[in-house]
Design a protein around this motif. Structure first.
Motif, PDB file in Angstrom:
ATOM      1  N   ILE A   1       0.848  -1.195   0.000  1.00  0.00           N
ATOM      2  CA  ILE A   1       0.000   0.000   0.000  1.00  0.00           C
ATOM      3  C   ILE A   1       0.882   1.242   0.000  1.00  0.00           C
ATOM      4  N   THR A   2       0.569   2.185  -0.881  1.00  0.00           N
ATOM      5  CA  THR A   2       1.316   3.427  -0.973  1.00  0.00           C
ATOM      6  C   THR A   2       0.645   4.503  -0.129  1.00  0.00           C
ATOM      7  N   LEU A   3       1.420   5.145   0.740  1.00  0.00           N
ATOM      8  CA  LEU A   3       0.917   6.270   1.534  1.00  0.00           C
ATOM      9  C   LEU A   3       1.324   7.565   0.850  1.00  0.00           C
ATOM     10  N   ASP A   4       0.348   8.330   0.400  1.00  0.00           N
ATOM     11  CA  ASP A   4       0.599   9.609  -0.272  1.00  0.00           C
ATOM     12  C   ASP A   4       0.347  10.723   0.740  1.00  0.00           C
ATOM     13  N   ALA A   5       1.413  11.130   1.442  1.00  0.00           N
ATOM     14  CA  ALA A   5       1.310  12.139   2.494  1.00  0.00           C
ATOM     15  C   ALA A   5       1.683  13.515   1.950  1.00  0.00           C
ATOM     16  N   PRO A   6       1.387  14.586   2.687  1.00  0.00           N
ATOM     17  CA  PRO A   6       1.802  15.920   2.259  1.00  0.00           C
ATOM     18  C   PRO A   6       3.303  15.980   2.020  1.00  0.00           C
ATOM     19  N   LYS A   7       3.693  16.658   0.961  1.00  0.00           N
ATOM     20  CA  LYS A   7       5.102  16.754   0.597  1.00  0.00           C
ATOM     21  C   LYS A   7       5.814  17.758   1.503  1.00  0.00           C
ATOM     22  N   HIS A   8       7.127  17.602   1.617  1.00  0.00           N
ATOM     23  CA  HIS A   8       7.920  18.574   2.363  1.00  0.00           C
ATOM     24  C   HIS A   8       7.802  19.924   1.662  1.00  0.00           C
TER      25      HIS A   8
END
Length: 478
Positions: free
Chosen positions: A333-340
């Motif tokens: 599963i890929t976690l797409d979190a807020p980017k730096h």
């Protein structure tokens, strides 16, 4: 009445503040400091008992420093403030035979186990099997380490003055000074090997011992437009009496089951390895239930409140994703979190927001199909700041959405995952921070859980990512 040979004094934190000879010398030879935590196990136990009972106690203690066996008659007199006066009425010492020197290591190990504020079980490669800590400033580190089971413990600490590739041989790491994430204190490593005669250790017990005391918390900063608020809710029966007693034995059950499952203790038939895996999984479920019940007791107390502060929701979201990354990777599963570089400033309690997001993202991973994706998105609108957790799960019907935030609601699940308290507690936490937790879902179309808290209007304008129109939200049902 016997004459007093020497006197000593310890404070309420079991630190030997002053000591006359010969006790001062024994304290130092046993690996302690002056002033410092009592390093003589028998004396440490006597002081603890005297303080707990509130009675003056006198008895014979025995100790050794690797060269001599000491027998002494000690009196301990506790004061109302927790301090204790120590009197030495007799003292005899004799040289130790060489074979007794090994007892010194056992005594020092007993001390480190007693005073350690974070303990972990490691395999032969120094990889994490289980982690346990109750220290307030190690909450985040403990969560990160639990999310990194299977990784070397050295990945989670900063070893002072050592830039070599880790982990080094355990003898080189034993006694090392380290810095820990989220803590301003200085720490020392104690690695206790599980040894089999004639072979290398089959595993280790990791004890992290604080070299400096935990500072007294300062009042929470003022919230724009309001008064400072500090949590006044204390632990109740579960959090104060039951949970602390259960955590350690349950953690040991889990660690021992993992040791058996991974065959660290020797060859094992596959079916018995699976039995051990089932024991470990059940132990993890029981430990989670204990933690949930302790949290439930807190959030339902009449005086429950939070300690609001200026936080960056993007940073909290990235931390939650980092903690759960290994669990997601195990299922593709890929976690797409807020980017730096993305930011969304809000007024809320960092620890509580992280707790809510760990629940939401953890549920999304648990109920999403393999090789799918979970999104964590930010949304700022006027005086409100939102974090949205969405995945590609089966979604919830209108009837299920009406029940999902109820206490102990598991939506008919018959498996052992979850307690049915996670979302109930999360919504209570959100509302205690002047926010809310809601759901947007439909069967077959996944679900979006939305954490809404007050925006920090005094901070710079939020920088958020735009969510693609073709993204499928998922479901989180615990």
């Amino acid at each position: 009445m016997s004459a007093v040979l020497a006197r000593a004094h310890c404070d309420g934190a079991d630190r030997l503040v002053t000591a006359d000879e010969p006790l001062a010398g024994l304290q130092l030879r046993c690996g302690g400091e002056l002033p410092g935590t009592i390093a003589i196990p028998a004396l440490f136990e006597l002081v603890r008992k005297s303080r707990n009972f509130g009675l003056k106690l006198a008895r014979t203690i025995r100790a050794n420093d690797g060269n001599e066996q000491v027998t002494a008659w000690i009196e301990v007199d506790p004061a109302e403030n927790g301090d204790c006066s120590i009197s030495i009425l007799s003292w005899q010492s004799a040289s130790l035979p060489p074979e007794d020197i090994a007892a010194v290591a056992a005594h020092r190990a007993a001390i480190d186990r007693t005073v350690a504020e974070l303990s972990a079980r490691l395999d032969a490669g120094q990889r994490l099997l289980a982690v346990e800590s109750q220290a307030a400033d190690l909450t985040e580190l403990t969560a990160v380490m639990r999310g990194g089971i299977g990784q070397p413990w050295t990945d989670f600490v900063s070893i002072e003055g050592n830039s070599h590739r880790q982990p080094l041989h355990w003898r080189l790491l034993d006694g090392a000074a380290v810095r820990l994430r989220g803590s301003d204190r200085n720490w020392r490593v104690s690695l206790l090997p599980q040894e089999v005669p004639g072979s290398e250790p089959i595993g280790f017990e990791l004890c992290l011992v604080a070299e400096t005391p935990l500072a007294t918390p300062e009042p929470a900063p003022a919230v724009p437009g309001g008064d400072s608020v500090m949590p006044s809710n204390g632990p109740g029966l579960v959090g104060r009496d039951i949970a602390p007693v259960l955590r350690q034995p349950i953690a040991r059950i889990i660690a021992n089951a993992e040791t058996i499952r991974t065959r660290l203790a020797g060859p094992l038939a596959e079916e018995y390895s699976q039995y051990a895996a089932d024991i470990a999984a059940a132990g993890q479920h029981l430990l989670s239930l204990v933690e949930d019940l302790a949290d439930l007791e807190v959030v339902e107390s009449e005086d429950f409140n939070t300690a609001p502060d200026r936080i960056d929701l993007a940073d909290v979201a990235r931390r939650a994703a980092g903690i759960l990354a290994v669990r997601a990777q195990e299922r593709g599963i890929t976690l797409d979190a807020p980017k730096h570089g993305e930011h969304l400033h809000a007024i809320a309690e960092f620890r509580r927001v992280l707790q809510v997001l760990l629940n939401l993202v953890g549920n999304a991973i648990r109920y999403s199909p393999d090789n799918s994706q979970v999104w964590i998105r930010l949304e700022g609108e006027g005086a409100r700041a939102r974090v949205i957790v969405a995945d590609q799960g089966p979604g919830l019907s209108v009837e299920q959405q009406a029940k999902v935030f109820e206490k102990f609601e598991r939506l008919g699940r018959s498996d052992e995952s979850g307690s049915g308290l996670g979302l109930y507690i999360s919504r209570r936490l959100a509302r205690a921070m002047s926010g809310d937790l809601t759901i947007d879902s439909a069967p077959g179309q996944g679900a979006r859980f939305i954490l809404d808290v007050p925006a920090d209007l005094l901070a710079s304008a939020p920088t958020t990512a735009k969510q693609d129109d073709d993204q499928q939200p998922g479901s989180s049902q615990d």
